[in-house]
Design an enzyme around this catalytic site. Structure first.
Site, PDB file in Angstrom:
ATOM      1  N   ASP A  99      63.372  30.051 104.792  1.00 40.64           N
ATOM      2  CA  ASP A  99      62.140  29.883 104.024  1.00 40.64           C
ATOM      3  C   ASP A  99      61.375  31.203 103.976  1.00 40.64           C
ATOM      4  O   ASP A  99      60.956  31.727 105.004  1.00 40.64           O
ATOM      5  CB  ASP A  99      61.282  28.800 104.688  1.00 40.64           C
ATOM      6  CG  ASP A  99      60.120  28.360 103.817  1.00 40.64           C
ATOM      7  OD1 ASP A  99      59.710  29.137 102.938  1.00 40.64           O
ATOM      8  OD2 ASP A  99      59.619  27.253 104.030  1.00 40.64           O
TER       9      ASP A  99
ATOM     10  N   SER B 286      53.612  22.424 103.896  1.00 44.29           N
ATOM     11  CA  SER B 286      53.188  23.780 103.584  1.00 44.29           C
ATOM     12  C   SER B 286      51.809  24.074 104.145  1.00 44.29           C
ATOM     13  O   SER B 286      51.541  23.859 105.323  1.00 44.29           O
ATOM     14  CB  SER B 286      53.252  23.972 102.071  1.00 44.29           C
ATOM     15  OG  SER B 286      53.134  25.306 101.701  1.00 44.29           O
TER      16      SER B 286
ATOM     17  N   HIS C 161      61.725  26.225  99.973  1.00 43.93           N
ATOM     18  CA  HIS C 161      60.511  25.953 100.738  1.00 43.93           C
ATOM     19  C   HIS C 161      60.355  24.468 101.030  1.00 43.93           C
ATOM     20  O   HIS C 161      60.006  24.071 102.130  1.00 43.93           O
ATOM     21  CB  HIS C 161      59.295  26.468  99.962  1.00 43.93           C
ATOM     22  CG  HIS C 161      57.997  26.282 100.659  1.00 43.93           C
ATOM     23  ND1 HIS C 161      57.784  26.699 101.948  1.00 43.93           N
ATOM     24  CD2 HIS C 161      56.838  25.716 100.256  1.00 43.93           C
ATOM     25  CE1 HIS C 161      56.544  26.418 102.303  1.00 43.93           C
ATOM     26  NE2 HIS C 161      55.956  25.805 101.289  1.00 43.93           N
TER      27      HIS C 161
END
Length: 661
Positions: free
Chosen positions: A579, A493, A624
């Site tokens: 995502d 991330s 995610h």
């Protein structure tokens, strides 16, 4: 009691506004909340860690799912915990360790959260929501409440359970590995349990009971990752479902939290830097909520309740100005966030120590590991840029010799004021067993050293985190931990920003990189306000559309903006097709530009030049981060072993001991 609570709320309504006046005068720092997923380690036919029950789920922020849960409820219970005799705590530890030692390692697996309510434990068994009597929770004697297969979802699992006060109903939030969307089901508890209702796209939810002895479920509705609507619903003969509140500001979101004593439901309305809390009377949930303090830019606060007294944790004031105290309802206890963090750290409750306790509990029985915590001490890493001390946590086997020849896996995050996640993961254990060194770098931008640590690594100070990461890796090498040709760097991330930036600025420090759902195209993402999270995150990354200084600064570190023809480490990227948090378009753009730059550099490097491998692995689904994807884990480990030239003969056999293939 009902009259007393109404008087209390009335007093609260008129006595708290002075709090905001003193807040406005203070220098403000930043912290944020995010979801923390609580898992338990399960031994076959044996349930462990009953202590991980009834944890609050908080709406997701940032570009990362896992993070720390920073709540004052931990502090409120710390006194009682600390007062337990040391021998009692040690006995508990020894009992758990003894049980761990008697079980084969290959029977460990990670499963979902459970909750204890009344005389029952509620949890997921197979594809069912079940409950068993507390004293029988370690056996297979349980009652099936709901079969998740009825929802027609692909491999559904439960990530949150809430039970109505007198156990007439149980609500469970269910989702799948490949999607962040959650469905909340409500099951009526009777001789033959039946699903009473189902609500899509639910984020947080809590039960209260009104003055008519009726169960009321409050829940938040999430759309496009934004949680703005609060609903309340009743069931049975008086069934109703109505919207209770809507937040109009797109940079704010809403999550619900029931105070630890279940007396009040708090409606928390937050942005990255500002919060506003409304109190809903648990005895009169149909009455209008009471505002604790209207939102003031830069002021974050969190509310707990005990014995008709409020405890307010806030980020304003000097660390020595306030202390936690018991007060009357019209004078809420105020405590500074930085002071609270310091107290947590000094009493060994901070995440670094929590990781040691949690992980070594599992690992210590084999006496294989040595935990070396560098940081919070004289031998902390000093940042190359400004002499800042940067904490690191290093793991390796106790019997490792010649560490300079061992492979090193460095992990970093450094964003949103969140601590770097160091929870147990089976693939990390396998790497350490196979001789790897694991190093966690707690750089600025994270939350490990309080609010200022985050402030020093956001907006126009993002380059501090990059300097810290570079200093950490160089220091590891200088202290004899591995070498560049055996060093790998990993992040997920928002951690991808620092990793991508380091690959551009100092690629010689690394041999390989693995990234998962990485944020790599900061500039274009933050200029696109149509994306779900852009407006929420302007206070973290800056606003390049309206602020030229922000735009120019982002250009200095944005991984996608600084790719150039040079030698890069090999890079493996795992991305997810749908995502919503990190758009796939930005990852593809980064990958294509990187391959072009590498090809251009290879033209001038001679015939013997070894071109780095750039792999983009696009997984289906819209989640995610899929933490427990066996395909993802094996692909990443295979990549690391091949790129570092290591023998992987035994690593995958060992991995099968921990993962259910």
């Amino acid at each position: 009691m009902q009259q007393k609570s109404k008087l209390f709320l009335q007093a609260l309504k008129y006595s708290i506004p002075h709090l905001g006046k003193c807040m406005q005068k203070e220098h403000l720092n930043h912290c944020n909340f995010a979801d923390r997923y609580y898992h338990r380690i399960k031994l076959k036919k044996y349930h462990l860690t009953k202590c991980l029950q009834n944890k609050p789920s908080i709406s997701e922020l940032a570009r990362n799912i896992p993070s720390r849960n920073f709540s004052c409820k931990n502090f409120l219970s710390s006194k009682q915990e600390n007062e337990k005799p040391l021998s009692e705590n040690m006995d508990a530890f020894e009992k758990v360790r003894a049980k761990l030692e008697t079980q084969p390692q290959e029977e460990y697996e990670i499963i979902n959260a459970e909750i204890k309510h009344g005389g029952f434990v509620y949890y997921q068994e197979g594809c069912c929501l079940v409950r068993s009597k507390d004293e029988e929770a370690d056996n297979d004697n349980y009652e099936v409440l709901f079969n998740l297969e009825e929802l027609k979802l692909e491999q559904p699992f439960i990530d949150c359970i809430r039970v109505a006060p007198d156990e007439k109903y149980v609500a469970a939030k269910i989702r799948t590995e490949d999607s962040e969307a959650s469905t909340c089901i409500v099951v009526k508890l009777s001789d033959q349990p039946v699903m009473e209702a189902s609500f899509p796209n639910v984020s947080s939810f809590e039960w209260v009971k009104d003055e008519e002895d009726e169960d009321v479920l409050f829940y938040t509705f999430q759309r496009n990752l934004r949680c703005h609507d609060v609903y309340r619903a009743t069931f049975g003969d008086n069934k109703r479902n109505e919207r209770f509140y809507t937040e109009k500001d797109p940079s704010f979101f809403v999550f619900l939290y029931l105070t630890k004593d279940s007396r009040f439901l708090t409606m928390n309305i937050m942005s990255k830097t500002t919060s506003e809390v409304w109190l809903i009377d648990g005895l009169s949930p149909w009455d209008p909520p009471v505002l604790i303090q209207k939102r003031i830019h830069g002021v974050l606060y969190y509310v707990e309740h005990r014995d008709d007294e409020l405890y307010i944790l806030t980020n304003v004031g000097e660390p020595t100005e306030f202390k936690l105290m018991r007060t009357a309802a019209d004078t809420p206890a105020i405590m500074n966030w930085d002071l609270f963090f310091t107290m947590k750290r000094n009493t060994k409750v901070v995440d670094l120590d929590m990781f040691k306790d949690h992980c070594v509990l599992f690992l210590k029985h084999s006496n294989l590991l040595y935990v070396n915590v560098i940081g919070l001490a004289d031998d902390s890493v000093r940042s190359l840029k400004d002499g800042k001390l940067v904490p690191m946590t290093v793991f390796h086997k106790t019997d490792s010799e010649d560490l300079q020849k061992k492979p090193l896996l460095v992990q970093v995050y450094g964003a949103y004021g969140m601590d770097l996640k160091m929870n147990f993961r089976p693939e990390r254990r396998v790497l350490v067993d196979d001789g790897w060194i694991l190093a966690y770098c707690h750089v600025r931008g994270g939350g490990e050293l309080g609010l200022q640590w985050h402030a020093d690594g956001r907006l126009t100070k993002k380059l501090n985190g990059l300097a810290d990461l570079e200093a950490c890796i160089k220091t590891l090498h200088d202290q004899g931990f591995s070498q560049p040709s055996l060093t790998a760097l990993t992040a997920f991330s928002a951690g991808g920003v620092l990793v991508g930036a380091l690959c551009n600025s100092s690629p010689e420090l690394l041999r390989a990189v693995t990234l998962e759902a990485p944020f790599l195209d900061v500039l274009n993402t933050m200029m696109d306000t149509t994306l779900p999270l852009t407006l929420e995150e302007l206070e973290e990354w800056g606003n390049p559309s309206s602020d030229e200084n922000h735009k120019n600064y982002i250009k200095r570190y944005c991984p996608c903006q600084n790719i150039k023809p040079q030698h890069y480490p090999s890079i493996h990227i795992t991305a997810y097709e749908n995502d919503e948090r990190v758009p796939l378009k930005g990852i593809i753009n980064y990958t294509e530009k990187l391959k072009e730059a590498i090809a251009e550099h290879a033209k001038d490097s001679g015939e013997g030049y070894q071109v780095p491998n750039i792999i983009l692995d696009i997984q289906p689904g819209g989640n995610h981060v899929i933490e427990d994807s066996h395909k993802k884990i094996t692909a990443q480990i295979k990549f690391l072993y091949e790129e570092l030239g290591l023998d992987s003969t035994s690593v995958f056999d060992n991995l099968k001991k921990y993962l259910k293939f």
